[in-house]
Design an enzyme around this catalytic site. Structure first.
Site, PDB file in Angstrom:
ATOM      1  N   LYS A  16       0.842  -1.214   0.000  1.00 14.98           N
ATOM      2  CA  LYS A  16       0.000   0.000   0.000  1.00 14.98           C
ATOM      3  C   LYS A  16       0.870   1.255   0.000  1.00 14.98           C
ATOM      4  O   LYS A  16       0.658   2.172  -0.785  1.00 14.98           O
ATOM      5  CB  LYS A  16      -0.920   0.025   1.241  1.00 14.98           C
ATOM      6  CG  LYS A  16      -1.824  -1.175   1.377  1.00 14.98           C
ATOM      7  CD  LYS A  16      -2.709  -1.085   2.611  1.00 14.98           C
ATOM      8  CE  LYS A  16      -1.958  -1.155   3.940  1.00 14.98           C
ATOM      9  NZ  LYS A  16      -1.293  -2.440   4.210  1.00 14.98           N
ATOM     10  N   ARG A  85      -9.866   0.856   8.519  1.00 13.85           N
ATOM     11  CA  ARG A  85      -9.474  -0.485   8.944  1.00 13.85           C
ATOM     12  C   ARG A  85     -10.533  -1.151   9.797  1.00 13.85           C
ATOM     13  O   ARG A  85     -10.326  -2.285  10.254  1.00 13.85           O
ATOM     14  CB  ARG A  85      -8.210  -0.380   9.786  1.00 13.85           C
ATOM     15  CG  ARG A  85      -6.956  -0.614   9.013  1.00 13.85           C
ATOM     16  CD  ARG A  85      -5.893  -0.268   9.982  1.00 13.85           C
ATOM     17  NE  ARG A  85      -4.738  -1.051   9.970  1.00 13.85           N
ATOM     18  CZ  ARG A  85      -3.641  -0.708   9.301  1.00 13.85           C
ATOM     19  NH1 ARG A  85      -3.621   0.303   8.500  1.00 13.85           N
ATOM     20  NH2 ARG A  85      -2.560  -1.417   9.442  1.00 13.85           N
ATOM     21  N   ARG A 123      11.709  -5.437   5.425  1.00 12.26           N
ATOM     22  CA  ARG A 123      11.510  -4.007   5.133  1.00 12.26           C
ATOM     23  C   ARG A 123      12.433  -3.127   5.980  1.00 12.26           C
ATOM     24  O   ARG A 123      12.665  -3.383   7.154  1.00 12.26           O
ATOM     25  CB  ARG A 123      10.064  -3.608   5.421  1.00 12.26           C
ATOM     26  CG  ARG A 123       9.868  -2.090   5.292  1.00 12.26           C
ATOM     27  CD  ARG A 123       8.442  -1.688   5.274  1.00 12.26           C
ATOM     28  NE  ARG A 123       7.686  -2.258   6.376  1.00 12.26           N
ATOM     29  CZ  ARG A 123       6.369  -2.274   6.428  1.00 12.26           C
ATOM     30  NH1 ARG A 123       5.660  -1.764   5.436  1.00 12.26           N
ATOM     31  NH2 ARG A 123       5.759  -2.803   7.454  1.00 12.26           N
ATOM     32  N   ARG A 156      10.965  -1.105  11.427  1.00 11.66           N
ATOM     33  CA  ARG A 156       9.812  -0.782  12.269  1.00 11.66           C
ATOM     34  C   ARG A 156       9.702  -1.761  13.428  1.00 11.66           C
ATOM     35  O   ARG A 156       9.988  -2.939  13.292  1.00 11.66           O
ATOM     36  CB  ARG A 156       8.523  -0.839  11.422  1.00 11.66           C
ATOM     37  CG  ARG A 156       8.189   0.483  10.778  1.00 11.66           C
ATOM     38  CD  ARG A 156       7.098   0.405   9.762  1.00 11.66           C
ATOM     39  NE  ARG A 156       5.893  -0.321  10.151  1.00 11.66           N
ATOM     40  CZ  ARG A 156       4.801  -0.377   9.392  1.00 11.66           C
ATOM     41  NH1 ARG A 156       4.769   0.233   8.212  1.00 11.66           N
ATOM     42  NH2 ARG A 156       3.748  -1.054   9.784  1.00 11.66           N
ATOM     43  N   ARG A 167      -0.429  -8.769  13.633  1.00 13.12           N
ATOM     44  CA  ARG A 167      -0.983  -7.840  12.631  1.00 13.12           C
ATOM     45  C   ARG A 167      -1.842  -8.577  11.611  1.00 13.12           C
ATOM     46  O   ARG A 167      -2.896  -8.094  11.208  1.00 13.12           O
ATOM     47  CB  ARG A 167       0.159  -7.093  11.934  1.00 13.12           C
ATOM     48  CG  ARG A 167       0.785  -6.047  12.834  1.00 13.12           C
ATOM     49  CD  ARG A 167       2.140  -5.639  12.336  1.00 13.12           C
ATOM     50  NE  ARG A 167       2.101  -4.954  11.073  1.00 13.12           N
ATOM     51  CZ  ARG A 167       3.165  -4.787  10.287  1.00 13.12           C
ATOM     52  NH1 ARG A 167       4.344  -5.272  10.656  1.00 13.12           N
ATOM     53  NH2 ARG A 167       3.054  -4.135   9.168  1.00 13.12           N
TER      54      ARG A 167
HETATM   55  P1  G5P Z   1       0.475   0.632   8.812  1.00  3.95           P
HETATM   56  O1  G5P Z   1       1.682   1.461   8.862  1.00  3.95           O
HETATM   57  O2  G5P Z   1      -0.655   1.029   7.948  1.00  3.95           O
HETATM   58  P2  G5P Z   1       0.222  -2.066   7.682  1.00  3.95           P
HETATM   59  O3  G5P Z   1       0.508  -3.228   8.522  1.00  3.95           O
HETATM   60  O4  G5P Z   1      -1.182  -1.910   7.242  1.00  3.95           O
HETATM   61  O5  G5P Z   1       0.925  -0.847   8.468  1.00  3.95           O
HETATM   62  P3  G5P Z   1       2.394  -1.937   6.057  1.00  3.95           P
HETATM   63  O6  G5P Z   1       3.149  -2.903   6.898  1.00  3.95           O
HETATM   64  O7  G5P Z   1       2.803  -0.489   6.105  1.00  3.95           O
HETATM   65  O8  G5P Z   1       0.894  -2.061   6.319  1.00  3.95           O
HETATM   66  P4  G5P Z   1       2.247  -1.795   3.191  1.00  3.95           P
HETATM   67  O9  G5P Z   1       2.261  -0.315   3.284  1.00  3.95           O
HETATM   68  O10 G5P Z   1       1.081  -2.453   2.533  1.00  3.95           O
HETATM   69  O11 G5P Z   1       2.484  -2.501   4.568  1.00  3.95           O
HETATM   70  O12 G5P Z   1       3.554  -2.299   2.437  1.00  3.95           O
HETATM   71  P5  G5P Z   1       4.889  -1.527   1.929  1.00  3.95           P
HETATM   72  O13 G5P Z   1       5.596  -0.855   3.044  1.00  3.95           O
HETATM   73  O14 G5P Z   1       4.562  -0.733   0.699  1.00  3.95           O
HETATM   74  O15 G5P Z   1       5.723  -2.806   1.445  1.00  3.95           O
HETATM   75  C1  G5P Z   1       6.130  -3.793   2.373  1.00  3.95           C
HETATM   76  C2  G5P Z   1       7.479  -4.366   1.920  1.00  3.95           C
HETATM   77  O16 G5P Z   1       7.309  -5.065   0.681  1.00  3.95           O
HETATM   78  C3  G5P Z   1       8.551  -3.293   1.665  1.00  3.95           C
HETATM   79  O17 G5P Z   1       9.797  -3.751   2.121  1.00  3.95           O
HETATM   80  C4  G5P Z   1       8.529  -3.103   0.150  1.00  3.95           C
HETATM   81  O18 G5P Z   1       9.814  -2.712  -0.352  1.00  3.95           O
HETATM   82  C5  G5P Z   1       8.127  -4.501  -0.344  1.00  3.95           C
HETATM   83  N1  G5P Z   1       7.298  -4.418  -1.565  1.00  3.95           N
HETATM   84  C6  G5P Z   1       6.323  -3.502  -1.840  1.00  3.95           C
HETATM   85  N2  G5P Z   1       5.798  -3.727  -3.059  1.00  3.95           N
HETATM   86  C7  G5P Z   1       6.429  -4.825  -3.550  1.00  3.95           C
HETATM   87  C8  G5P Z   1       6.323  -5.566  -4.778  1.00  3.95           C
HETATM   88  O19 G5P Z   1       5.549  -5.236  -5.677  1.00  3.95           O
HETATM   89  N3  G5P Z   1       7.123  -6.660  -4.910  1.00  3.95           N
HETATM   90  C9  G5P Z   1       8.015  -7.036  -3.936  1.00  3.95           C
HETATM   91  N4  G5P Z   1       8.770  -8.134  -4.122  1.00  3.95           N
HETATM   92  N5  G5P Z   1       8.162  -6.346  -2.783  1.00  3.95           N
HETATM   93  C10 G5P Z   1       7.387  -5.276  -2.594  1.00  3.95           C
HETATM   94  O20 G5P Z   1      -0.108   0.461  10.267  1.00  3.95           O
HETATM   95  C11 G5P Z   1       0.736   0.171  11.339  1.00  3.95           C
HETATM   96  C12 G5P Z   1      -0.023   0.254  12.648  1.00  3.95           C
HETATM   97  O21 G5P Z   1      -0.544   1.597  12.804  1.00  3.95           O
HETATM   98  C13 G5P Z   1      -1.841   1.567  13.429  1.00  3.95           C
HETATM   99  C14 G5P Z   1      -2.042   0.130  13.854  1.00  3.95           C
HETATM  100  O22 G5P Z   1      -1.488  -0.030  15.133  1.00  3.95           O
HETATM  101  C15 G5P Z   1      -1.246  -0.639  12.791  1.00  3.95           C
HETATM  102  O23 G5P Z   1      -0.896  -1.947  13.191  1.00  3.95           O
HETATM  103  N6  G5P Z   1      -2.841   2.029  12.451  1.00  3.95           N
HETATM  104  C16 G5P Z   1      -4.168   2.078  12.670  1.00  3.95           C
HETATM  105  N7  G5P Z   1      -4.927   1.749  13.741  1.00  3.95           N
HETATM  106  C17 G5P Z   1      -6.255   1.916  13.629  1.00  3.95           C
HETATM  107  N8  G5P Z   1      -6.863   2.354  12.506  1.00  3.95           N
HETATM  108  C18 G5P Z   1      -6.148   2.695  11.408  1.00  3.95           C
HETATM  109  N9  G5P Z   1      -6.751   3.127  10.285  1.00  3.95           N
HETATM  110  C19 G5P Z   1      -4.737   2.566  11.471  1.00  3.95           C
HETATM  111  N10 G5P Z   1      -3.740   2.816  10.575  1.00  3.95           N
HETATM  112  C20 G5P Z   1      -2.602   2.484  11.184  1.00  3.95           C
HETATM  113 MG    MG Z   2       2.515   1.082   4.873  1.00  4.86          MG
END
Ligand code: G5P
Ligand code: MG
Length: 211
Positions: A16, A85, A123, A156, A167
């Site tokens: 995302k 979420r 990551r 992180r 998670r």
């Molecule tokens: P976050 O920060 O929103 P998550 O768990 O939803 O965290 P996260 O981990 O940030 O989501 P993402 O953004 O979907 O994942 O993924 P990313 O960072 O882009 O990519 C992940 C890894 O994969 C990276 O190393 C990247 O380089 C690699 N990658 C990406 N794309 C590709 C691809 O195409 N190919 C390959 N091979 N690799 C790839 O939320 C964190 C916490 O904040 C709170 C909660 O406590 C939550 O747990 N929070 C909320 N709480 C309540 N309500 C809400 N709305 C909340 N929002 C956040």
């Molecule tokens: Mg993210």
């Protein structure tokens, strides 16, 4: 492109943040990442909850989103990354979208559960610009150093194996129903997130720019 709200959905590690940054850079829609905003607040309570892998309360997150989307750069639309979420958050967003007169499109970046662990534990983020790297899939040019800012990358607190498990469980229990909510209301598109980053971006762009 008309003004709209794009909701990027997907499991932790689905990409995302990676894709929301590309949409922001290339299509000019601001990325609103509730995870990044909460990490930047860094109060003790929020830090502890985020590090545990559980969700922050709806009231806190909704307040943040209300304030951020009221800023002028959101007038022509924006990309939500990590929000809503919960069903409560999704209902609040529908009220906001109606008040702003903006249509909403939800897009699920669909990735097999088996690849998420390596994406998350591998990551690394830049503490300055939040650039996203991965030691397996997108390593920086110099080990552990941000290509853009030349500073050491960070991991992180919630990217450890045990927190990733919490998670993923939280996602299944509280966020999967939000995907069903958008599906039921005919607003969900699905993109295969198990492709090259650029291919995923092209798929997303078609949906984002479609009137
Ligand atoms: P976050 O920060 O929103 P998550 O768990 O939803 O965290 P996260 O981990 O940030 O989501 P993402 O953004 O979907 O994942 O993924 P990313 O960072 O882009 O990519 C992940 C890894 O994969 C990276 O190393 C990247 O380089 C690699 N990658 C990406 N794309 C590709 C691809 O195409 N190919 C390959 N091979 N690799 C790839 O939320 C964190 C916490 O904040 C709170 C909660 O406590 C939550 O747990 N929070 C909320 N709480 C309540 N309500 C809400 N709305 C909340 N929002 C956040
Ligand atoms: Mg993210």
């Amino acid at each position: 492109m008309s003004s709209k709200i794009i909701v990027l959905m997907g499991a932790p590690g689905a990409g995302k943040g990676t894709q929301a940054r590309l949409i922001q850079e290339r299509l000019g829609l601001p990325q609103i990442s509730t995870g990044d905003m909460l990490r930047a607040l860094a109060t003790e309570d929020i830090h502890t909850t985020q590090a545990s892998g559980r969700l922050i309360s709806d009231a806190v997150v909704i307040d943040l989103v209300r304030q951020r989307t009221a800023v002028d750069d959101c007038l022509n639309g924006y990309v939500l990354d990590g929000f809503p979420r919960t069903i409560v958050q999704a209902e609040m967003l529908d009220q906001m979208a109606a008040a702003e007169g903006k249509p909403l499109k939800a897009i699920l970046i669909d990735v097999a559960a088996s690849v998420l662990e390596k994406r998350l534990t591998g990551r690394r983020n830049c503490p300055v610009g939040n650039e996203i790297f991965n030691i397996y899939f997108k390593p920086p040019r110099t080990d552990s150093i941000c290509d853009e800012h030349g500073v050491p990358l960070r991991q992180r607190a919630d990217d450890t194996i045990d927190k990733v498990q919490v998670r993923l469980e939280t996602y299944e229990k509280q966020t999967a129903p939000v995907i069903d909510y958008y599906k039921r209301t005919g607003r969900l598109e699905i993109v295969d997130g198990d492709q090259e980053t650029e291919t995923i971006y092209e798929d997303l762009k078609k949906i984002v720019t479609k009137e």
